[in-house]
Design an enzyme around this catalytic site. Structure first.
Site, PDB file in Angstrom:
ATOM      1  N   PRO A  51      -4.456 -11.543  10.733  1.00  0.00           N
ATOM      2  CA  PRO A  51      -4.917 -11.227  12.086  1.00  0.00           C
ATOM      3  C   PRO A  51      -4.908  -9.713  12.283  1.00  0.00           C
ATOM      4  O   PRO A  51      -4.053  -9.016  11.733  1.00  0.00           O
ATOM      5  CB  PRO A  51      -3.884 -11.897  12.996  1.00  0.00           C
ATOM      6  CG  PRO A  51      -2.737 -12.264  12.135  1.00  0.00           C
ATOM      7  CD  PRO A  51      -3.204 -12.302  10.718  1.00  0.00           C
TER       8      PRO A  51
ATOM      9  N   ASN B 169       0.847  -1.197   0.000  1.00  0.00           N
ATOM     10  CA  ASN B 169       0.000   0.000   0.000  1.00  0.00           C
ATOM     11  C   ASN B 169       0.879   1.243   0.000  1.00  0.00           C
ATOM     12  O   ASN B 169       2.098   1.151  -0.003  1.00  0.00           O
ATOM     13  CB  ASN B 169      -0.956  -0.027   1.196  1.00  0.00           C
ATOM     14  CG  ASN B 169      -0.202  -0.110   2.498  1.00  0.00           C
ATOM     15  OD1 ASN B 169       0.560   0.776   2.846  1.00  0.00           O
ATOM     16  ND2 ASN B 169      -0.383  -1.215   3.215  1.00  0.00           N
TER      17      ASN B 169
ATOM     18  N   LYS C 255       8.393 -17.581  -9.713  1.00  0.00           N
ATOM     19  CA  LYS C 255       7.654 -16.526 -10.412  1.00  0.00           C
ATOM     20  C   LYS C 255       6.504 -17.156 -11.189  1.00  0.00           C
ATOM     21  O   LYS C 255       6.693 -18.163 -11.878  1.00  0.00           O
ATOM     22  CB  LYS C 255       8.606 -15.809 -11.365  1.00  0.00           C
ATOM     23  CG  LYS C 255       7.956 -14.676 -12.113  1.00  0.00           C
ATOM     24  CD  LYS C 255       8.945 -13.973 -13.024  1.00  0.00           C
ATOM     25  CE  LYS C 255       8.208 -12.929 -13.851  1.00  0.00           C
ATOM     26  NZ  LYS C 255       9.051 -12.350 -14.881  1.00  0.00           N
TER      27      LYS C 255
END
Ligand code: C5P
Length: 402
Positions: free
Chosen positions: A306, A207, A286
């Site tokens: 979790p 992110n 890959k």
């Protein structure tokens, strides 16, 4: 206030004529002061005046055998409980930001581990120059505190930002810096950055978190005297001074690292953007197009990670646990729900739909929420300042609990 040991570094700006007043304000508060002058600093303020006011010999040269014999430069760096640079010229800021050690002042600044307060003073154009501003950002990221400069009429004839802050204000900030060793003896665990969940040998899910907010929190905790464990996802940021950094990649590794330090922690801050999902299986090799049928897409099966914050909140005992919430709409309501769901003591919510705050930016605009239903919205501030406000709040929670 208890007298502490202040090292005052004076560089060569016209504002140095105010230094005797700074010394007076510091000694009035009971502090012992020693001064280091740069060569240019000595052109603007008399060493004899500073020696008389402090009762200590003023140091000016790295290589003067007499001076060095009385108190060596490393000894001086270790001696200080806090270091104040006033006035700080553009040149000294640049040398500090780049780690130069080409005279006594810069060498002592590099050698000390004491918290640092810097009071810049210069011409407005020098202050606004991108080079100076970049140096400031670097120094702030390392946990250096700044006071001023103020705006107004400048000695050079220009109007604008660049005036040295008033001596009493510099002394008051020094007091805050010293008083703020309020987390001495406490272990603070901070998670920062984004996690990276492998898909195969070369690809991953991640992110946009840069780690800046978490690193700023770790730096602030160190400034306040805490023993700091920074558990960091992949990040290019430098490790803040006085901080122990543990590098992790995946959410599961982050969980292990947080739990490993949980027992001794007094405060845990989960500033990291931890992935909620990870690929169910990471291929060791890959994944190749050729291995798939022509035109076939690739299905990724994701499983839940979790929730570390919820887990440690439930087990927190006497610890203070702080969470973050990155929300793109309906920020306050979403944050309230999250605070309840996670069960932490403080939730810091930020609106990631703003272009000037949130992920990757140097500034942040956050709302602080507590379980009693209270919320406080902070203005847009540099992340190190947001970090200081968050710790003020954490310390208040600790006091209330006592
Ligand atoms: O639920 P959400 O991911 O939006 O919550 C954000 C907060 O929860 C952050 O403080 C983050 O560090 C924490 N978190 C966590 N473990 C996860 C996901 C988020 O600790 N798996």
């Amino acid at each position: 206030m208890n007298g502490r040991r202040i090292l005052l570094v004076v560089s060569g700006g016209i504002a140095a004529y105010k230094v005797p007043e700074i010394v007076r304000a510091l000694t009035r508060s009971g502090h012992e002061v020693r001064c280091v002058l740069t060569a240019a600093g000595a052109e603007f303020v008399s060493p004899l005046v500073l020696q008389s006011l402090t009762g200590n010999a003023v140091r000016q040269s790295l290589f003067d055998a007499g001076e060095e014999g009385a108190i060596g430069h490393i000894e001086l760096a270790d001696w200080a409980d806090a270091v104040v640079v006033a006035p700080a010229t553009a040149n000294l800021l640049a040398r500090l930001a780049h780690g130069l050690a080409d005279d006594l002042a810069s060498t002592v600044l590099l050698a000390t581990r004491a918290p640092l307060l810097v009071a810049p003073a210069m011409n407005v154009n020098m202050w606004e120059h991108p080079a100076t501003q970049a140096n400031l950002t670097t120094l702030r990221e390392r946990g250096v505190r700044f006071v001023g400069p103020d705006a107004g009429e400048l000695a050079c004839g220009w109007e604008g930002q660049g005036r040295l802050s008033p001596p009493e204000e510099i002394a008051a900030e020094t007091g805050l810096l010293l008083g703020s060793l309020s987390l001495a003896g406490a272990c603070v665990v901070v998670s920062a950055g984004g996690t990276r969940e492998p898909i195969d040998a070369v690809r991953s899910l991640t992110n946009r978190s840069s780690g800046k907010m978490g690193y700023a929190l770790a730096a602030e905790a160190a400034l306040r005297g805490a023993e700091v464990r920074l558990i960091s996802g992949p990040s290019h940021l430098p490790t803040p001074a006085g901080v122990e950094r543990i590098d992790v990649e995946t959410s599961l590794e982050m969980r292990d690292a947080v739990l490993a330090d949980f027992e001794r922690a007094a405060i845990v801050i989960m500033a990291a953007a931890v992935a909620d999902f990870r690929p169910a299986e990471a291929s060791e090799r890959k994944i190749k197009k050729e291995d798939l049928a022509e035109d076939a897409g690739l299905q990724l099966q994701l499983v839940r990670n979790p929730d570390i914050l919820a887990e440690i909140s439930a087990e927190r005992g006497n610890r203070i646990v702080v969470g973050f919430a990155a929300e793109s709409h309906d920020v306050l309501a979403a944050a309230r729900r999250k605070l309840k769901r996670k069960g932490c003591d403080l939730l810091v919510a930020n609106d990631i739909s703003r272009a000037d705050a949130g992920f990757e930016t140097d500034e942040n605009a956050v709302i602080l929420l507590t379980p009693d239903g209270a919320s406080e919205e902070l203005p847009l501030l540099p992340k190190p300042e947001v970090a200081a406000r968050i710790f003020d709040r954490i310390e208040k929670l600790r006091e209330d609990r006592r």
